[in-house]
Design an enzyme around this catalytic site. Structure first.
Site, short mmCIF file in Angstrom:
data_model
loop_
_atom_site.label_atom_id
_atom_site.label_comp_id
_atom_site.label_asym_id
_atom_site.label_seq_id
_atom_site.Cartn_x
_atom_site.Cartn_y
_atom_site.Cartn_z
N LYS A 142 95.92 46.79 -3.97
CA LYS A 142 94.88 47.82 -3.84
C LYS A 142 95.42 49.17 -4.32
O LYS A 142 94.75 49.89 -5.05
CB LYS A 142 94.40 47.92 -2.39
CG LYS A 142 93.57 46.71 -1.97
CD LYS A 142 93.31 46.66 -0.48
CE LYS A 142 92.59 45.36 -0.13
NZ LYS A 142 92.40 45.17 1.32
N GLN A 173 93.58 47.56 7.06
CA GLN A 173 93.97 46.22 6.62
C GLN A 173 94.12 45.30 7.83
O GLN A 173 94.98 45.51 8.68
CB GLN A 173 95.30 46.30 5.84
CG GLN A 173 95.70 45.00 5.19
CD GLN A 173 94.72 44.55 4.08
OE1 GLN A 173 94.33 45.34 3.24
NE2 GLN A 173 94.31 43.30 4.11
N ASP A 218 84.96 48.68 2.90
CA ASP A 218 85.04 47.23 3.12
C ASP A 218 83.68 46.66 3.54
O ASP A 218 83.49 45.46 3.57
CB ASP A 218 86.06 46.91 4.23
CG ASP A 218 87.45 46.58 3.68
OD1 ASP A 218 87.55 46.25 2.49
OD2 ASP A 218 88.42 46.64 4.47
#
Ligand code: NDP
Length: 238
Positions: A6, A50, A73
């Site tokens: 990422k 995460q 997300d």
């Protein structure tokens, strides 16, 4: 691996990225405070935590603290609700990446038998919803499904996200099916394998994604897309 990919993608396309790599003893309160601070930071358009987080932290609490307009997300309940009704700002990255792969390959979803194996909040459930929005006839399988092989064999489009190395074998795939393997399983030999036994499946499938190199890079690409959407929205450009 995910975090590094990422960060690298951000660098490549010119997005500022900040990583907060916190010690395992970090309390839930400290993490909530950090998210609140980032919610108010005008330099930041997108925030993601995460997963998984350590057991003493409730991931729902953290996700629910993220400002929905910065939730790149798309895990916040506000964004999940918007996806349900088909009027959304962001799509969750992995299912969105799968849809992009299908569409870019010129494969039509309308009227097709779509089988999603796995029902997690981050992959299986939103995946089923996105296929439904495109007029697929969708069946969702999970660990209590009794006739998995039979259901998989009915699939024109089969999306597998279970986290079980090579569980879906060639005899579970209909001739000419489209097979999308979301799974990422690291074996004892350190090799990455999908949830589908690729060598067997490719003999049956009309199209199939490899692991690594299939869905994974699409997930990152969709995260970048969501972040740019968030930035444009914050600047009043969308
Ligand atoms: P979860 O563990 O959250 O969910 C797994 C799902 O698979 C559950 O719904 C579970 O059913 C179902 N399942 C487990 N065993 C079986 C079985 N024997 N038969 C049928 N269904 C079963 O996983 P995620 O959805 O988070 O991830 C799935 C896989 O995708 C993992 O390998 C993960 O690493 C990978 N992944 C890859 C990404 C990428 O970018 N390529 C991004 C995200 C995930 P039940 O609900 O009944 O327990």
């Amino acid at each position: 691996m995910y975090v590094n990919s990422k960060k690298k993608a951000c660098e490549e396309i010119g997005i500022l990225s900040r990583e907060y790599s916190l010690p395992a003893e970090t309390t839930e309160e400290q993490l909530v405070d950090l998210v609140k601070q980032l919610n108010c930071d005008p330099e930041i358009d997108g925030i993601l935590c995460q997963l998984p987080v350590p057991k003493h932290i409730d991931d729902e609490t953290i996700i629910n603290t993220i400002d929905p307009s910065k939730d790149v997300d798309a895990f916040h309940p506000v964004n999940v609700g918007k996806i349900m009704i088909g009027n959304y700002d962001f799509l969750p990255c992995t299912p969105a990446g799968v849809m992009e792969l299908i569409k870019e390959s010129g494969i039509s979803i309308e009227g097709k038998q779509c089988v999603v194996v796995g029902r997690s909040n981050i992959v299986g459930k939103p995946q089923a919803m996105l296929l439904l929005h495109e007029n697929g006839t969708v069946t969702v399988c999970h660990s209590r499904t009794k006739n998995l092989k039979e259901v998989c064999l009915s699939a024109d489009i089969l999306v597998v996200a279970i986290g079980r190395s090579e569980m879906i074998t060639g005899d579970m795939i209909k001739e000419g099916a489209v097979v999308i393997d979301v799974g990422m399983n690291r074996g004892e030999d350190k090799k990455l394998r999908g949830d589908v036994k690729y060598d067997e499946a490719e003999k049956k499938a009309a199209a199939i994604t490899p692991v690594p190199g299939g869905v994974g890079p699409m997930t990152i690409a969709m995260l970048m897309k969501n972040t740019i959407t968030a930035a444009k929205k914050h600047k009043g450009l969308l």
